[in-house]
Design an enzyme around this catalytic site. Structure first.
Site, PDB file in Angstrom:
ATOM      1  N   CYS A   2       0.818  -1.215   0.000  1.00 39.74           N
ATOM      2  CA  CYS A   2       0.000   0.000   0.000  1.00 39.74           C
ATOM      3  C   CYS A   2       0.855   1.270   0.000  1.00 39.74           C
ATOM      4  O   CYS A   2       1.956   1.284   0.529  1.00 39.74           O
ATOM      5  CB  CYS A   2      -0.880   0.044   1.241  1.00 39.74           C
ATOM      6  N   ARG A  27       5.436  -0.069  -5.889  1.00 35.05           N
ATOM      7  CA  ARG A  27       5.392  -0.833  -4.638  1.00 35.05           C
ATOM      8  C   ARG A  27       4.466  -2.045  -4.744  1.00 35.05           C
ATOM      9  O   ARG A  27       4.529  -2.941  -3.921  1.00 35.05           O
ATOM     10  CB  ARG A  27       4.912   0.067  -3.504  1.00 35.05           C
ATOM     11  N   ASN A  99      -2.075   2.124   5.759  1.00 41.70           N
ATOM     12  CA  ASN A  99      -1.144   1.053   5.392  1.00 41.70           C
ATOM     13  C   ASN A  99      -0.911   0.218   6.639  1.00 41.70           C
ATOM     14  O   ASN A  99      -0.854   0.772   7.736  1.00 41.70           O
ATOM     15  CB  ASN A  99       0.220   1.624   4.982  1.00 41.70           C
ATOM     16  N   GLY A 100      -0.719  -1.072   6.474  1.00 37.09           N
ATOM     17  CA  GLY A 100      -0.447  -1.918   7.636  1.00 37.09           C
ATOM     18  C   GLY A 100      -1.619  -2.839   7.913  1.00 37.09           C
ATOM     19  O   GLY A 100      -2.521  -2.980   7.083  1.00 37.09           O
ATOM     20  N   GLU A 485      18.658 -17.160  -6.525  1.00 42.02           N
ATOM     21  CA  GLU A 485      18.253 -15.812  -6.941  1.00 42.02           C
ATOM     22  C   GLU A 485      17.776 -15.811  -8.402  1.00 42.02           C
ATOM     23  O   GLU A 485      16.802 -15.148  -8.740  1.00 42.02           O
ATOM     24  CB  GLU A 485      19.431 -14.846  -6.721  1.00 42.02           C
ATOM     25  N   LYS A 489      14.056 -14.642  -9.563  1.00 38.87           N
ATOM     26  CA  LYS A 489      13.818 -13.587 -10.554  1.00 38.87           C
ATOM     27  C   LYS A 489      12.813 -14.060 -11.593  1.00 38.87           C
ATOM     28  O   LYS A 489      11.878 -13.364 -11.936  1.00 38.87           O
ATOM     29  CB  LYS A 489      15.114 -13.184 -11.286  1.00 38.87           C
ATOM     30  N   GLU A 492       9.240 -14.527 -10.131  1.00 36.66           N
ATOM     31  CA  GLU A 492       8.617 -13.254  -9.753  1.00 36.66           C
ATOM     32  C   GLU A 492       7.983 -12.544 -10.950  1.00 36.66           C
ATOM     33  O   GLU A 492       6.882 -12.027 -10.845  1.00 36.66           O
ATOM     34  CB  GLU A 492       9.670 -12.295  -9.170  1.00 36.66           C
ATOM     35  N   LYS A 607       6.947  -4.262  -3.665  1.00 36.15           N
ATOM     36  CA  LYS A 607       8.376  -3.925  -3.581  1.00 36.15           C
ATOM     37  C   LYS A 607       8.842  -3.939  -2.133  1.00 36.15           C
ATOM     38  O   LYS A 607       9.932  -4.392  -1.824  1.00 36.15           O
ATOM     39  CB  LYS A 607       8.588  -2.531  -4.190  1.00 36.15           C
TER      40      LYS A 607
HETATM   41  C1  G6P Z   1       9.729  -8.181  -1.410  1.00 30.72           C
HETATM   42  C2  G6P Z   1      10.291  -7.847  -2.771  1.00 30.72           C
HETATM   43  C3  G6P Z   1      11.595  -8.591  -2.983  1.00 30.72           C
HETATM   44  C4  G6P Z   1      12.570  -8.290  -1.852  1.00 30.72           C
HETATM   45  C5  G6P Z   1      11.956  -8.597  -0.490  1.00 30.72           C
HETATM   46  C6  G6P Z   1      12.817  -8.076   0.649  1.00 30.72           C
HETATM   47  O1  G6P Z   1       9.288  -9.489  -1.394  1.00 30.72           O
HETATM   48  O2  G6P Z   1       9.370  -8.178  -3.792  1.00 30.72           O
HETATM   49  O3  G6P Z   1      12.174  -8.179  -4.203  1.00 30.72           O
HETATM   50  O4  G6P Z   1      13.725  -9.021  -2.026  1.00 30.72           O
HETATM   51  O5  G6P Z   1      10.687  -7.961  -0.371  1.00 30.72           O
HETATM   52  O6  G6P Z   1      12.862  -6.675   0.577  1.00 30.72           O
HETATM   53  P1  G6P Z   1      13.937  -5.767   1.249  1.00 30.72           P
HETATM   54  O7  G6P Z   1      13.529  -4.361   0.923  1.00 30.72           O
HETATM   55  O8  G6P Z   1      13.875  -6.046   2.727  1.00 30.72           O
HETATM   56  O9  G6P Z   1      15.264  -6.109   0.703  1.00 30.72           O
END
Ligand code: G6P
Length: 612
Positions: A2, A27, A99-100, A485, A489, A492, A607
């Site tokens: 949010c 986000r 948010n939250g 990773e 990717k 996702e 995000k």
């Molecule tokens: C979300 C994002 C990921 C990210 C993860 C941790 O799931 O989609 O891309 O790696 O959060 O986020 P951070 O900001 O803590 O690295």
């Protein structure tokens, strides 16, 4: 996740709020809405993208100079028009965005229903709106005081913004566990509330960070921040580091592509002023005061989520190899609830691009509760984790907007490399070795640039693999986390199922899946494990598997064995994850584009995950 935008000032609030919401799109969200004051409260909200809301508003502009807006990432209730924020009280005189998560919303809801409140949505937020209304009515308190009082009854997290038709020169916001900042432009008598600096930076770079338990009342002529006990606080105004260009696409079709190709620069920025092979020195300013604690640690526990967790796994290999200190890597979401055993001499290191991930933040607080030093590796300057950790290192990778993390991952690995070398310096590593390693680091941006030339080859290759439904990614040692990773990717952004595995572990399960339909990607660099990895490749080929190998530029041994060979420049083993991940970022990107996926805002993802 949010997003919140609020505006008070001399301009048309709708335009500023809609533009702000567009900046927050990255986000992740599924509905959007605004509430603008103009004598009365005007609310428009709907399922879908901000552009669709903007289209609706084109037909009937909401005039007014004070308002709030929201992008909702559904937690409680479907993503539909009704559940979209803002939510208003029954008398229709104030609107709130949130948010939250309000964890006790069911109890609050039942109580308020008993008091005659009717609920129209499935959201947790609506309970807060009615609660504020109820407190205000039953106590006769002002809206500000009623909000404060209502928030003391909330269990959970919130960042909220509120506007009221009864007091049109006012914007109220409060936070607990969900980020909020105030953008300040006093000379124009205008102020901006946002959950993210990217919605504010085009208007001002002067910001105030709200802390948990703080509430702010903003008027055209100034603002006042109070804590939970109603004490007025003096807040510092900070300068944002990022500027507008950095959060724009600059001609690239997607932020993700821009961020992939930015990596020579983001890595150079990350190292700038921190290492010098000439002086044989590493300086990590943010850790200077705690260096002894770190170097003398008995054990390091790394906590993170998602891609940052993968970077943490590389960190484990780096710190254990160079500094010979045991490292454990934990999912922050597990660490926080399993009452981890932490002893004197342990150090917790958290990694978070956004610095706002709820689980990682909870890990910070758990470590602090147990009196264990906790250091952070964050990208977003001034983020909650950066502020709550005892010390830390910023990535300086610039804003990362694409949901799929790319340049933050490589910068995280680089920071972990510098930390590992710093921990080893003068102890487990000789001066000569250190100098050699620093030289390798200095050459890194150039080598990254070299790997970016593979873009075309990988785009062509992606044509072949776009229809696959499963992928397996395999690597060993430093490149086992890279396999994880790479798989992350792909899933996702292309929604193709992909799994990462340690190459040798494949024979304990995933080997059963191998057939002509499932591409298997091997990271097969000429390092300590190369011979073993080749054996694993043979095992896949023997079962008619289709192999794509990433190997060194001068290695032609795999040409006959593998369907596709991707060559990257030779590099010291400890730096190889930073190069090896790049082709995998490209591969995920191109396959997702070819499949028509929304690369920068993949479905269901956020995000920055600011809820549990
Ligand atoms: C979300 C994002 C990921 C990210 C993860 C941790 O799931 O989609 O891309 O790696 O959060 O986020 P951070 O900001 O803590 O690295």
């Amino acid at each position: 996740m949010c997003g919140i935008v609020g505006y008070i000032g001399p301009k048309n609030a709708q335009e500023i709020i809609i533009n702000g919401l567009k900046r927050l799109e990255y986000r992740g969200y599924d509905s959007a809405g605004v509430a603008i004051l103009n004598g009365t409260l005007q609310v428009r909200k709907q399922k879908g993208k901000v552009n669709e809301l903007a289209d609706t508003l084109k037909h009937k502009t909401l005039n007014g100079q004070v308002g709030i807006g929201h992008t909702r990432w559904a937690t409680h209730g479907f993503p539909n028009d009704t559940n979209a924020h803002p939510h208003v009280n029954a008398a229709d005189d104030f609107a709130l965005v949130h948010n939250g998560i309000i964890e006790n919303y069911q109890a609050l809801r039942a109580r308020l229903q008993g008091r005659g409140y009717e609920f129209k949505t499935q959201t947790d937020t609506e309970a807060l709106v009615h609660l504020i209304d109820d407190v205000r009515k039953s106590t006769g308190l002002s809206l500000e005081k009623a909000i404060s009082q209502a928030l003391t009854q909330v269990v959970g997290t919130y960042g909220i913004a509120v506007v009221s038709a009864n007091d049109p020169d006012m914007l109220i916001a409060a936070r607990k566990g969900s980020p909020l900042i105030l953008g300040v432009r006093e000379e124009e008598n205008e102020y901006f509330i946002s959950s993210d600096a990217s919605a504010v930076v085009e208007h001002t770079r002067r910001v105030v960070y709200l802390n948990d338990g703080e509430l702010i009342v903003v008027r055209r002529d100034g603002f006042e921040v109070k804590n939970i006990d109603d004490v007025t606080l003096q807040k510092e105004i900070h300068e944002l580091e990022w500027d507008l260009e950095q959060i724009e696409k600059e001609g690239y079709p997607h932020f993700m592509l821009k961020e992939i190709v930015e990596q020579p620069e983001s890595l150079a920025n990350c190292m700038r002023g921190r290492i010098s092979s000439e002086d044989n020195a590493i300086v990590l300013g943010g850790l200077i005061d705690v260096l002894d604690e770190l170097r003398n640690a008995n054990r390091i526990i790394i906590c993170a989520c998602g891609t940052s967790w993968h970077a943490g796994l590389v960190g484990e290999y780096l710190i254990e190899e160079f500094a010979r200190i045991p490292v454990e890597v934990e999912y922050a979401s597990e660490f926080r609830y399993r009452d981890p055993i932490l002893n004197k001499g342990d150090v917790v290191l958290v990694i978070s691009q956004s610095g706002e991930t709820a689980d990682t933040l909870a890990a910070v607080r758990e470590a602090k509760r147990k009196d264990i030093p906790v250091y952070g590796i964050c990208n977003v300057v001034g983020s909650t984790i950066a502020r709550e950790t005892d010390a830390g290192v910023y990535l300086h990778a610039g804003p990362e907007i694409g949901v799929a993390s790319t340049k933050a991952f490589t910068a995280q690995v680089l920071v972990l490399t510098m930390i590992a070398l710093k921990m080893a310096e003068g102890r487990t590593m000789s001066n000569e070795e250190l100098r050699e390693n620093l030289r390798a680091l200095e050459e890194l941006p150039e080598k990254v640039q070299e790997v970016l030339k593979l873009n075309d080859q990988i785009r062509e290759m992606s044509e072949v693999f776009r229809y696959a439904t499963n992928f397996l990614y395999l690597g060993r040692g430093y490149n086992f986390p890279v396999a994880l990773e790479g798989a992350l990717k792909l899933k996702e952004i292309s929604y193709i199922h992909a799994e990462g595995y340690p190459a040798a572990e494949m024979k304990h399960g995933p080997i059963a899946l191998i057939d002509r339909q499932m591409p298997v990607i091997f990271i097969a660099l000429k390092d300590r494990t190369y011979g073993k990895v080749v054996t694993n490749i043979e095992e896949v080929v023997a079962r008619h598997g289709v192999v794509i190998a990433i190997t060194d530029s001068d290695n032609d041994e795999l040409d006959d064995l593998c369907e596709y060979v991707i060559r990257i420049p030779a590099i010291s083993e400890f730096l190889s994850p930073i190069l090896a991940v790049l082709p995998l970022q490209f591969l995920a990107y191109h396959i997702a584009v070819l499949r028509g996926c929304d690369v920068d805002q993949p479905r269901n993802l956020a995000k920055s995950v600011t809820v549990e």
